[in-house]
Design a protein around this motif. Sequence first.
Motif, PDB file in Angstrom:
ATOM      1  N   ILE A 101      33.386  41.869  40.441  1.00  0.00           N
ATOM      2  CA  ILE A 101      34.114  41.182  39.368  1.00  0.00           C
ATOM      3  C   ILE A 101      34.982  42.175  38.601  1.00  0.00           C
ATOM      4  CG2 ILE A 101      33.833  39.989  37.148  1.00  0.00           C
ATOM      5  CD1 ILE A 101      31.370  38.594  38.425  1.00  0.00           C
ATOM      6  N   LEU A 102      34.434  43.349  38.291  1.00  0.00           N
ATOM      7  CA  LEU A 102      35.199  44.375  37.605  1.00  0.00           C
ATOM      8  C   LEU A 102      36.392  44.822  38.443  1.00  0.00           C
ATOM      9  CD1 LEU A 102      35.296  46.104  35.057  1.00  0.00           C
ATOM     10  CD2 LEU A 102      33.917  47.799  36.257  1.00  0.00           C
ATOM     11  N   TRP A 103      36.189  45.001  39.730  1.00  0.00           N
ATOM     12  CA  TRP A 103      37.265  45.400  40.648  1.00  0.00           C
ATOM     13  C   TRP A 103      38.386  44.349  40.669  1.00  0.00           C
ATOM     14  CZ3 TRP A 103      38.769  49.553  43.302  1.00  0.00           C
ATOM     15  CH2 TRP A 103      39.710  49.382  44.314  1.00  0.00           C
ATOM     16  N   GLU A 104      38.036  43.091  40.709  1.00  0.00           N
ATOM     17  CA  GLU A 104      39.025  42.012  40.783  1.00  0.00           C
ATOM     18  C   GLU A 104      39.745  41.774  39.452  1.00  0.00           C
ATOM     19  OE1 GLU A 104      40.149  40.185  43.423  1.00  0.00           O
ATOM     20  OE2 GLU A 104      38.988  41.625  44.610  1.00  0.00           O
ATOM     21  N   THR A 105      39.089  42.044  38.335  1.00  0.00           N
ATOM     22  CA  THR A 105      39.708  41.793  37.031  1.00  0.00           C
ATOM     23  C   THR A 105      40.461  42.999  36.484  1.00  0.00           C
ATOM     24  OG1 THR A 105      37.671  42.384  35.860  1.00  0.00           O
ATOM     25  CG2 THR A 105      38.018  40.041  36.363  1.00  0.00           C
ATOM     26  N   TRP A 106      40.287  44.161  37.074  1.00  0.00           N
ATOM     27  CA  TRP A 106      40.927  45.373  36.551  1.00  0.00           C
ATOM     28  C   TRP A 106      42.445  45.245  36.423  1.00  0.00           C
ATOM     29  CZ3 TRP A 106      40.453  49.014  33.388  1.00  0.00           C
ATOM     30  CH2 TRP A 106      41.339  50.082  33.389  1.00  0.00           C
ATOM     31  N   VAL A 154      44.364  42.658  35.837  1.00  0.00           N
ATOM     32  CA  VAL A 154      44.674  41.778  34.705  1.00  0.00           C
ATOM     33  C   VAL A 154      44.311  42.475  33.398  1.00  0.00           C
ATOM     34  CG1 VAL A 154      44.115  39.583  33.596  1.00  0.00           C
ATOM     35  CG2 VAL A 154      44.383  39.697  36.074  1.00  0.00           C
ATOM     36  N   LEU A 155      43.184  43.140  33.373  1.00  0.00           N
ATOM     37  CA  LEU A 155      42.748  43.859  32.183  1.00  0.00           C
ATOM     38  C   LEU A 155      43.725  44.989  31.844  1.00  0.00           C
ATOM     39  CD1 LEU A 155      40.512  44.121  30.057  1.00  0.00           C
ATOM     40  CD2 LEU A 155      39.312  45.633  31.635  1.00  0.00           C
ATOM     41  N   LYS A 156      44.146  45.721  32.849  1.00  0.00           N
ATOM     42  CA  LYS A 156      45.091  46.822  32.645  1.00  0.00           C
ATOM     43  C   LYS A 156      46.413  46.299  32.088  1.00  0.00           C
ATOM     44  CE  LYS A 156      47.422  50.532  35.062  1.00  0.00           C
ATOM     45  NZ  LYS A 156      47.746  51.117  36.345  1.00  0.00           N
ATOM     46  N   SER A 164      46.913  43.526  30.423  1.00  0.00           N
ATOM     47  CA  SER A 164      46.668  43.041  29.064  1.00  0.00           C
ATOM     48  C   SER A 164      46.636  44.193  28.060  1.00  0.00           C
ATOM     49  CB  SER A 164      45.355  42.270  29.000  1.00  0.00           C
ATOM     50  OG  SER A 164      45.396  41.150  29.834  1.00  0.00           O
ATOM     51  N   SER A 205      28.665  42.452  39.901  1.00  0.00           N
ATOM     52  CA  SER A 205      29.326  42.953  38.694  1.00  0.00           C
ATOM     53  C   SER A 205      30.464  43.905  39.050  1.00  0.00           C
ATOM     54  CB  SER A 205      28.328  43.663  37.785  1.00  0.00           C
ATOM     55  OG  SER A 205      27.336  42.779  37.362  1.00  0.00           O
TER      56      SER A 205
END
Length: 127
Positions: free
Chosen positions: A16-21, A23-25, A27, A13
């Motif tokens: 996944i959070l580290w890798e998606t940060w 893109v999330l930021k 967005s 988890s």
Amino acid sequence: MDLVDPIVTILVSLYILWETWPVLKESINILMQAAPNLDFEAMKRDMLKESGVVNVHHIHAWQIDENRIMFSAHINLNDQLLSDVEPVYRDLENLLQKKYHVDHVTLQAEVFRGKSNELFTRDRHDI
């Protein structure tokens, strides 16, 4: 052995959070129409090099998606015919699009109003 499964789940988890940060930021910044990472002082210096431009102030820039930046500014010009302002607009739009990758430029020409204003307008509560 009972702790292995929850520990692996937490680690996966976190990965996944580290890798998606990123893109999330990005967005969130787009949704909030955050200011793009531009060198506004350099933009002003370049715009002031255009013949007839006396001052640049009251700027706004925001990113509407991952590729497009919107930009608006007030520009003080020497007193001249409106038909003489069109080439200045075109030159400034070309400069901002080519050098700073701004997709949509809106400029408001002024002669006296705002001539001594700073690049960014501050609310009275900020002073």
